[in-house]
Write an enzyme that holds these catalytic residues in place. Sequence first.
Site, PDB file in Angstrom:
ATOM      1  N   GLY A  48       0.761  -1.238   0.000  1.00  0.00           N
ATOM      2  CA  GLY A  48       0.000   0.000   0.000  1.00  0.00           C
ATOM      3  C   GLY A  48       0.792   1.289   0.000  1.00  0.00           C
ATOM      4  N   TRP A  50       2.175   2.964  -2.501  1.00  0.00           N
ATOM      5  CA  TRP A  50       1.747   3.866  -3.572  1.00  0.00           C
ATOM      6  C   TRP A  50       0.337   4.377  -3.307  1.00  0.00           C
ATOM      7  CZ3 TRP A  50       3.581   3.088  -9.272  1.00  0.00           C
ATOM      8  CH2 TRP A  50       4.984   3.191  -9.311  1.00  0.00           C
ATOM      9  N   ASP A  80      -5.625  -5.665  -5.563  1.00  0.00           N
ATOM     10  CA  ASP A  80      -4.591  -6.676  -5.332  1.00  0.00           C
ATOM     11  C   ASP A  80      -5.273  -7.987  -4.965  1.00  0.00           C
ATOM     12  OD1 ASP A  80      -1.290  -6.290  -4.610  1.00  0.00           O
ATOM     13  OD2 ASP A  80      -2.231  -8.182  -4.049  1.00  0.00           O
ATOM     14  N   ASP A  96      -8.256  -9.920  -9.581  1.00  0.00           N
ATOM     15  CA  ASP A  96      -7.214 -10.313 -10.524  1.00  0.00           C
ATOM     16  C   ASP A  96      -7.149  -9.283 -11.645  1.00  0.00           C
ATOM     17  OD1 ASP A  96      -5.549 -11.493 -12.355  1.00  0.00           O
ATOM     18  OD2 ASP A  96      -6.596 -13.415 -12.408  1.00  0.00           O
ATOM     19  N   ASP A 121       2.883  -0.843  -9.467  1.00  0.00           N
ATOM     20  CA  ASP A 121       4.232  -1.104  -8.958  1.00  0.00           C
ATOM     21  C   ASP A 121       4.437  -2.597  -8.725  1.00  0.00           C
ATOM     22  OD1 ASP A 121       6.793  -0.342  -8.063  1.00  0.00           O
ATOM     23  OD2 ASP A 121       6.149  -0.431  -5.972  1.00  0.00           O
ATOM     24  N   LYS A 161       5.951  -0.339 -13.390  1.00  0.00           N
ATOM     25  CA  LYS A 161       7.321  -0.806 -13.202  1.00  0.00           C
ATOM     26  C   LYS A 161       7.710  -1.726 -14.354  1.00  0.00           C
ATOM     27  CE  LYS A 161       8.753  -2.161  -9.141  1.00  0.00           C
ATOM     28  NZ  LYS A 161       8.929  -2.977  -7.916  1.00  0.00           N
TER      29      LYS A 161
END
Length: 304
Positions: A48, A50, A80, A96, A121, A161
Amino acid sequence: MGSFRRTRGKAKEEGWRARSAFKLLQIDEEFDIFQGVKRVVDLCAAPGSWSQVLSRKLYVPAKLNPKSRDGDLPLIVAIDLQPMAPIDGVIQVQGDITNARTAEVVIKHFDGCKADLVVCDGAPDVTGLHDMDEFVQSQLILAALTIVTHVLRVGGKFIAKIFRGKDTSLLYCQLKLFFPRVTFAKPKSSRNSSIEAFAVCEDYSPPEGFNPKDLYHLLEKVGSPSGTGNLDCSSAWLEGPNKVYIPFLACGDLSGYDSDRSYPLPKQANGSYRSLDPVQPPIAPPYKTALEMKKASTGLPLDQ
Protein backbone atom coordinates in the site's frame (compact mmCIF):
# COMPACT_ATOMS: atom_id res chain seq x y z
CA MET A 1 24.27 0.89 8.24
CA GLY A 2 23.88 0.09 4.53
CA SER A 3 22.32 2.64 2.19
CA PHE A 4 19.47 0.33 1.13
CA ARG A 5 18.49 -0.25 4.74
CA ARG A 6 18.89 3.43 5.50
CA THR A 7 16.47 4.50 2.76
CA ARG A 8 14.00 1.98 4.13
CA GLY A 9 14.50 3.63 7.52
CA LYS A 10 13.66 7.01 5.98
CA ALA A 11 10.41 5.54 4.73
CA LYS A 12 9.54 4.30 8.22
CA GLU A 13 10.33 7.70 9.74
CA GLU A 14 7.92 9.39 7.31
CA GLY A 15 5.21 6.79 7.85
CA TRP A 16 5.44 5.02 4.49
CA ARG A 17 4.73 1.29 4.36
CA ALA A 18 7.60 0.75 1.90
CA ARG A 19 10.43 2.84 0.47
CA SER A 20 8.85 2.48 -2.99
CA ALA A 21 6.71 5.50 -2.02
CA PHE A 22 9.72 7.71 -2.81
CA LYS A 23 9.80 6.37 -6.39
CA LEU A 24 6.25 7.50 -7.16
CA LEU A 25 6.90 10.86 -5.50
CA GLN A 26 9.99 11.42 -7.64
CA ILE A 27 8.14 10.40 -10.81
CA ASP A 28 5.49 12.99 -9.94
CA GLU A 29 8.19 15.64 -9.41
CA GLU A 30 9.44 15.05 -12.95
CA PHE A 31 6.19 14.41 -14.86
CA ASP A 32 3.51 16.09 -12.72
CA ILE A 33 1.36 12.98 -13.05
CA PHE A 34 -1.16 14.05 -10.39
CA GLN A 35 -2.17 17.29 -12.12
CA GLY A 36 -5.93 17.30 -12.68
CA VAL A 37 -6.39 13.73 -11.43
CA LYS A 38 -9.73 12.95 -9.76
CA ARG A 39 -10.01 9.19 -10.29
CA VAL A 40 -7.04 6.84 -9.99
CA VAL A 41 -6.45 3.08 -9.90
CA ASP A 42 -3.52 1.44 -8.08
CA LEU A 43 -2.83 -2.05 -9.47
CA CYS A 44 -0.95 -4.69 -7.46
CA ALA A 45 -1.31 -2.26 -4.57
CA ALA A 46 -0.29 -4.30 -1.48
CA PRO A 47 1.24 -3.45 0.95
CA GLY A 48 0.00 0.00 0.00
CA SER A 49 2.87 2.51 -0.19
CA TRP A 50 1.75 3.87 -3.57
CA SER A 51 -1.85 4.03 -2.33
CA GLN A 52 -0.51 6.04 0.62
CA VAL A 53 1.11 8.49 -1.80
CA LEU A 54 -2.13 8.81 -3.75
CA SER A 55 -4.06 9.39 -0.53
CA ARG A 56 -1.66 12.05 0.78
CA LYS A 57 -1.25 13.85 -2.55
CA LEU A 58 -4.86 13.73 -3.77
CA TYR A 59 -7.46 12.69 -1.20
CA VAL A 60 -6.19 14.25 2.05
CA PRO A 61 -5.60 17.78 0.65
CA ALA A 62 -9.07 17.78 -0.92
CA LYS A 63 -10.63 16.49 2.31
CA LEU A 64 -8.96 19.24 4.34
CA ASN A 65 -10.07 21.93 1.90
CA PRO A 66 -13.11 23.62 3.49
CA LYS A 67 -14.51 24.33 0.01
CA SER A 68 -14.55 20.67 -0.97
CA ARG A 69 -17.77 18.70 -0.97
CA ASP A 70 -18.02 14.91 -0.63
CA GLY A 71 -18.81 14.56 -4.31
CA ASP A 72 -15.65 16.49 -5.22
CA LEU A 73 -13.24 14.23 -3.34
CA PRO A 74 -10.83 12.20 -5.49
CA LEU A 75 -11.63 8.51 -5.82
CA ILE A 76 -8.80 6.00 -5.35
CA VAL A 77 -9.31 2.30 -6.03
CA ALA A 78 -6.55 -0.15 -5.04
CA ILE A 79 -6.54 -3.66 -6.52
CA ASP A 80 -4.59 -6.68 -5.33
CA LEU A 81 -5.11 -10.39 -4.80
CA GLN A 82 -3.92 -9.85 -1.23
CA PRO A 83 -5.82 -7.73 1.31
CA MET A 84 -4.08 -4.77 2.90
CA ALA A 85 -4.66 -2.56 5.91
CA PRO A 86 -7.02 0.41 5.33
CA ILE A 87 -5.76 3.74 3.97
CA ASP A 88 -7.71 6.99 4.23
CA GLY A 89 -9.73 7.58 1.07
CA VAL A 90 -8.70 4.34 -0.65
CA ILE A 91 -11.29 1.78 -1.79
CA GLN A 92 -9.87 -1.74 -1.78
CA VAL A 93 -10.79 -4.38 -4.33
CA GLN A 94 -9.48 -7.92 -4.03
CA GLY A 95 -9.27 -9.04 -7.60
CA ASP A 96 -7.21 -10.31 -10.52
CA ILE A 97 -5.88 -7.61 -12.85
CA THR A 98 -5.99 -10.04 -15.78
CA ASN A 99 -9.76 -10.36 -15.46
CA ALA A 100 -11.99 -7.83 -17.22
CA ARG A 101 -14.61 -8.31 -14.50
CA THR A 102 -12.26 -6.51 -12.13
CA ALA A 103 -12.40 -3.52 -14.47
CA GLU A 104 -16.19 -3.55 -14.24
CA VAL A 105 -15.95 -3.32 -10.44
CA VAL A 106 -13.62 -0.31 -10.74
CA ILE A 107 -15.91 1.54 -13.17
CA LYS A 108 -18.84 0.84 -10.85
CA HIS A 109 -16.97 2.58 -8.02
CA PHE A 110 -16.38 5.50 -10.40
CA ASP A 111 -20.12 5.74 -11.11
CA GLY A 112 -19.63 4.77 -14.72
CA CYS A 113 -16.76 7.19 -15.32
CA LYS A 114 -13.20 6.25 -16.19
CA ALA A 115 -9.86 6.83 -14.46
CA ASP A 116 -7.49 9.73 -15.10
CA LEU A 117 -4.48 7.74 -13.93
CA VAL A 118 -3.53 4.08 -13.49
CA VAL A 119 -0.36 3.09 -11.60
CA CYS A 120 1.22 -0.33 -11.14
CA ASP A 121 4.23 -1.10 -8.96
CA GLY A 122 3.67 -4.86 -9.13
CA ALA A 123 6.49 -7.31 -9.77
CA PRO A 124 6.96 -11.08 -9.60
CA ASP A 125 9.31 -12.76 -7.16
CA VAL A 126 12.63 -12.22 -8.94
CA THR A 127 14.89 -15.19 -9.70
CA GLY A 128 18.10 -13.29 -10.44
CA LEU A 129 17.95 -14.58 -14.03
CA HIS A 130 17.50 -11.22 -15.70
CA ASP A 131 16.06 -12.46 -19.01
CA MET A 132 13.43 -14.52 -17.21
CA ASP A 133 12.61 -11.75 -14.74
CA GLU A 134 12.29 -9.23 -17.58
CA PHE A 135 9.95 -11.52 -19.51
CA VAL A 136 7.69 -12.27 -16.53
CA GLN A 137 7.57 -8.58 -15.61
CA SER A 138 6.65 -7.59 -19.18
CA GLN A 139 3.79 -10.10 -19.08
CA LEU A 140 2.58 -8.52 -15.83
CA ILE A 141 2.58 -5.10 -17.50
CA LEU A 142 0.61 -6.43 -20.45
CA ALA A 143 -1.84 -7.98 -17.98
CA ALA A 144 -2.18 -4.56 -16.37
CA LEU A 145 -3.10 -3.23 -19.84
CA THR A 146 -6.15 -5.48 -19.60
CA ILE A 147 -7.42 -3.16 -16.87
CA VAL A 148 -6.02 0.01 -18.44
CA THR A 149 -7.84 -0.47 -21.76
CA HIS A 150 -11.11 -0.87 -19.89
CA VAL A 151 -10.87 1.83 -17.21
CA LEU A 152 -8.54 4.61 -18.44
CA ARG A 153 -10.06 7.61 -20.15
CA VAL A 154 -8.69 8.94 -23.42
CA GLY A 155 -5.86 11.32 -22.55
CA GLY A 156 -5.12 9.54 -19.26
CA LYS A 157 -1.78 8.32 -17.90
CA PHE A 158 -0.35 4.91 -17.01
CA ILE A 159 2.72 4.35 -14.80
CA ALA A 160 4.17 0.85 -14.51
CA LYS A 161 7.32 -0.81 -13.20
CA ILE A 162 9.48 -2.45 -15.85
CA PHE A 163 12.69 -4.51 -15.86
CA ARG A 164 15.17 -3.31 -18.49
CA GLY A 165 16.66 -5.95 -20.77
CA LYS A 166 17.09 -7.13 -24.34
CA ASP A 167 13.35 -7.01 -25.08
CA THR A 168 12.77 -3.53 -23.68
CA SER A 169 12.34 -2.15 -27.21
CA LEU A 170 9.52 -4.61 -27.84
CA LEU A 171 7.69 -3.54 -24.69
CA TYR A 172 8.22 0.10 -25.62
CA CYS A 173 6.61 -0.41 -29.02
CA GLN A 174 3.71 -2.32 -27.50
CA LEU A 175 3.00 0.57 -25.14
CA LYS A 176 3.35 3.05 -28.02
CA LEU A 177 0.33 1.42 -29.63
CA PHE A 178 -1.78 3.11 -26.95
CA PHE A 179 0.28 6.08 -25.74
CA PRO A 180 1.92 8.67 -28.04
CA ARG A 181 4.36 9.61 -25.28
CA VAL A 182 6.23 6.83 -23.48
CA THR A 183 9.30 7.52 -21.34
CA PHE A 184 11.26 5.01 -19.32
CA ALA A 185 12.30 6.71 -16.09
CA LYS A 186 14.71 5.76 -13.32
CA PRO A 187 13.87 7.49 -10.01
CA LYS A 188 16.79 8.42 -7.80
CA SER A 189 15.32 6.25 -5.04
CA SER A 190 15.66 3.16 -7.26
CA ARG A 191 19.03 1.45 -6.73
CA ASN A 192 21.56 1.86 -9.54
CA SER A 193 22.32 -1.86 -9.44
CA SER A 194 18.67 -2.73 -10.09
CA ILE A 195 17.32 -3.36 -13.62
CA GLU A 196 14.11 -1.71 -12.43
CA ALA A 197 12.73 1.37 -14.15
CA PHE A 198 9.26 2.81 -14.74
CA ALA A 199 7.27 3.31 -17.93
CA VAL A 200 5.58 6.71 -17.86
CA CYS A 201 2.86 6.53 -20.52
CA GLU A 202 0.94 9.71 -21.30
CA ASP A 203 -2.10 10.73 -23.39
CA TYR A 204 -3.91 7.41 -23.73
CA SER A 205 -5.05 7.09 -27.35
CA PRO A 206 -6.11 3.57 -28.35
CA PRO A 207 -6.07 2.70 -32.07
CA GLU A 208 -9.19 3.63 -33.99
CA GLY A 209 -11.83 0.94 -33.64
CA PHE A 210 -9.88 -0.84 -30.89
CA ASN A 211 -11.80 -3.42 -28.87
CA PRO A 212 -10.23 -4.36 -25.50
CA LYS A 213 -11.08 -7.99 -26.26
CA ASP A 214 -8.55 -7.85 -29.09
CA LEU A 215 -5.70 -6.60 -26.86
CA TYR A 216 -3.44 -9.64 -27.02
CA HIS A 217 -4.11 -10.21 -30.70
CA LEU A 218 -2.92 -6.66 -31.40
CA LEU A 219 0.13 -6.96 -29.13
CA GLU A 220 1.24 -10.16 -30.85
CA LYS A 221 1.63 -8.25 -34.12
CA VAL A 222 4.29 -5.95 -32.66
CA GLY A 223 7.72 -7.04 -33.87
CA SER A 224 6.28 -9.55 -36.32
CA PRO A 225 7.27 -9.38 -40.02
CA SER A 226 3.84 -7.99 -40.85
CA GLY A 227 4.27 -5.23 -38.29
CA THR A 228 1.29 -3.18 -37.19
CA GLY A 229 0.32 -1.09 -40.16
CA ASN A 230 1.46 2.51 -39.91
CA LEU A 231 2.42 2.38 -36.23
CA ASP A 232 6.18 2.04 -36.97
CA CYS A 233 6.58 -0.94 -34.66
CA SER A 234 7.57 -3.60 -37.18
CA SER A 235 10.55 -5.86 -36.57
CA ALA A 236 12.79 -3.40 -38.45
CA TRP A 237 12.29 -0.94 -35.62
CA LEU A 238 13.33 -3.41 -32.92
CA GLU A 239 16.78 -4.44 -34.14
CA GLY A 240 19.57 -3.62 -36.58
CA PRO A 241 20.48 -0.14 -37.86
CA ASN A 242 16.87 1.04 -37.56
CA LYS A 243 16.51 0.02 -33.92
CA VAL A 244 14.15 2.27 -32.01
CA TYR A 245 15.74 4.43 -29.33
CA ILE A 246 13.76 4.68 -26.13
CA PRO A 247 13.48 7.98 -24.23
CA PHE A 248 15.15 7.26 -20.88
CA LEU A 249 15.24 9.74 -18.01
CA ALA A 250 16.77 9.72 -14.57
CA CYS A 251 14.28 11.56 -12.39
CA GLY A 252 14.22 12.90 -8.87
CA ASP A 253 15.54 16.12 -7.38
CA LEU A 254 19.21 16.07 -6.40
CA SER A 255 18.12 16.61 -2.82
CA GLY A 256 15.69 13.67 -3.00
CA TYR A 257 16.27 10.39 -1.23
CA ASP A 258 18.90 8.22 -2.93
CA SER A 259 18.82 4.46 -2.37
CA ASP A 260 22.59 4.25 -2.98
CA ARG A 261 23.46 6.72 -0.28
CA SER A 262 23.80 6.42 3.50
CA TYR A 263 22.08 9.03 5.64
CA PRO A 264 23.09 10.10 9.14
CA LEU A 265 21.06 8.48 11.89
CA PRO A 266 18.72 10.86 13.73
CA LYS A 267 19.67 11.57 17.32
CA GLN A 268 17.38 10.12 19.96
CA ALA A 269 16.78 11.55 23.42
CA ASN A 270 19.09 8.97 25.01
CA GLY A 271 21.77 9.45 22.35
CA SER A 272 21.20 6.10 20.65
CA TYR A 273 19.17 5.03 17.64
CA ARG A 274 16.32 2.57 17.97
CA SER A 275 15.41 0.45 14.97
CA LEU A 276 11.87 1.22 13.83
CA ASP A 277 9.18 -1.39 13.43
CA PRO A 278 7.41 -1.72 10.07
CA VAL A 279 4.76 0.97 9.54
CA GLN A 280 2.23 -1.71 8.65
CA PRO A 281 3.08 -5.44 8.83
CA PRO A 282 1.31 -7.58 6.19
CA ILE A 283 -2.13 -8.68 7.33
CA ALA A 284 -2.27 -11.76 5.09
CA PRO A 285 1.31 -12.66 4.07
CA PRO A 286 1.64 -15.36 1.40
CA TYR A 287 3.96 -17.31 3.70
CA LYS A 288 1.36 -17.51 6.49
CA THR A 289 0.12 -20.95 5.39
CA ALA A 290 3.69 -22.30 5.31
CA LEU A 291 4.29 -21.06 8.85
CA GLU A 292 1.07 -22.62 10.08
CA MET A 293 2.01 -25.94 8.47
CA LYS A 294 5.43 -25.78 10.08
CA LYS A 295 3.88 -25.11 13.47
CA ALA A 296 1.45 -28.01 13.07
CA SER A 297 4.19 -30.48 12.09
CA THR A 298 6.88 -29.42 14.57
CA GLY A 299 4.99 -27.85 17.44
CA LEU A 300 7.26 -24.80 17.21
CA PRO A 301 5.90 -21.26 17.65
CA LEU A 302 5.36 -19.27 14.43
CA ASP A 303 8.33 -16.98 14.99
CA GLN A 304 10.85 -19.83 14.97
